[in-house]
Design a protein around this motif. Structure first.
Motif, short mmCIF file in Angstrom:
data_model
loop_
_atom_site.label_atom_id
_atom_site.label_comp_id
_atom_site.label_asym_id
_atom_site.label_seq_id
_atom_site.Cartn_x
_atom_site.Cartn_y
_atom_site.Cartn_z
N VAL A 1 1.94 4.85 -8.23
CA VAL A 1 0.87 3.89 -7.97
C VAL A 1 0.73 2.96 -9.18
CG1 VAL A 1 -1.59 3.62 -7.52
CG2 VAL A 1 -0.34 5.53 -6.48
N ASP A 2 0.67 1.65 -8.95
CA ASP A 2 0.51 0.67 -10.02
C ASP A 2 -0.94 0.20 -10.17
OD1 ASP A 2 3.26 0.44 -10.89
OD2 ASP A 2 3.62 -0.56 -8.97
N VAL B 1 0.86 -1.19 0.00
CA VAL B 1 0.00 0.00 0.00
C VAL B 1 0.89 1.23 0.00
CG1 VAL B 1 -1.75 1.28 1.29
CG2 VAL B 1 -1.84 -1.22 1.19
N VAL B 2 0.54 2.18 -0.86
CA VAL B 2 1.31 3.43 -0.96
C VAL B 2 0.35 4.61 -0.92
CG1 VAL B 2 3.21 2.44 -2.28
CG2 VAL B 2 1.26 3.38 -3.49
N ALA B 3 0.89 5.73 -0.48
CA ALA B 3 0.15 7.00 -0.54
C ALA B 3 0.76 7.78 -1.70
CB ALA B 3 0.31 7.77 0.76
N PRO B 4 -0.04 8.22 -2.64
CA PRO B 4 0.51 8.96 -3.77
C PRO B 4 1.13 10.28 -3.31
CG PRO B 4 -1.89 9.01 -3.82
CD PRO B 4 -1.48 8.08 -2.72
N ASP B 5 2.15 10.73 -4.03
CA ASP B 5 2.85 11.96 -3.69
C ASP B 5 1.92 13.15 -3.62
OD1 ASP B 5 5.21 10.52 -3.63
OD2 ASP B 5 5.76 11.06 -5.67
N SER B 6 0.88 13.15 -4.45
CA SER B 6 -0.04 14.28 -4.49
C SER B 6 -1.04 14.25 -3.34
CB SER B 6 -0.78 14.30 -5.83
OG SER B 6 -1.41 13.06 -6.05
N GLY B 7 -0.97 13.22 -2.49
CA GLY B 7 -1.82 13.15 -1.32
C GLY B 7 -3.29 12.89 -1.61
#
Length: 67
Positions: free
Chosen positions: A47-48, A14-20
């Motif tokens: 994000v994939d 799980v990732v948080a996109p840079d743009s929040g």
């Protein structure tokens, strides 16, 4: 009901996109429209794939890559 997206790397991390981007939607259609308008920025943020959640319950997973 609250519809949200969870963002993941290809391996499921799980990732948080840079743009929040952390949006909540009143309906599935609103969530799907939003992802359709923002998927390119999400891929630029690393994000994939995105997982659609309905009150935390997984509905489906989709790749954000064109191939």
């Amino acid at each position: 009901m609250v519809w949200t997206w969870r963002y993941e790397k290809a391996d499921g991390t799980v990732v948080a996109p840079d743009s929040g981007q952390a949006e909540e939607f009143a309906g599935q259609g609103d969530a799907e429209t939003w992802i359709g308008e923002n998927w390119k920025q999400l891929t630029e943020d690393g994000v994939d794939r995105a997982v659609l959640l309905d009150d935390g319950r997984e509905v489906y997973t989709m790749s954000l890559h064109e191939d």
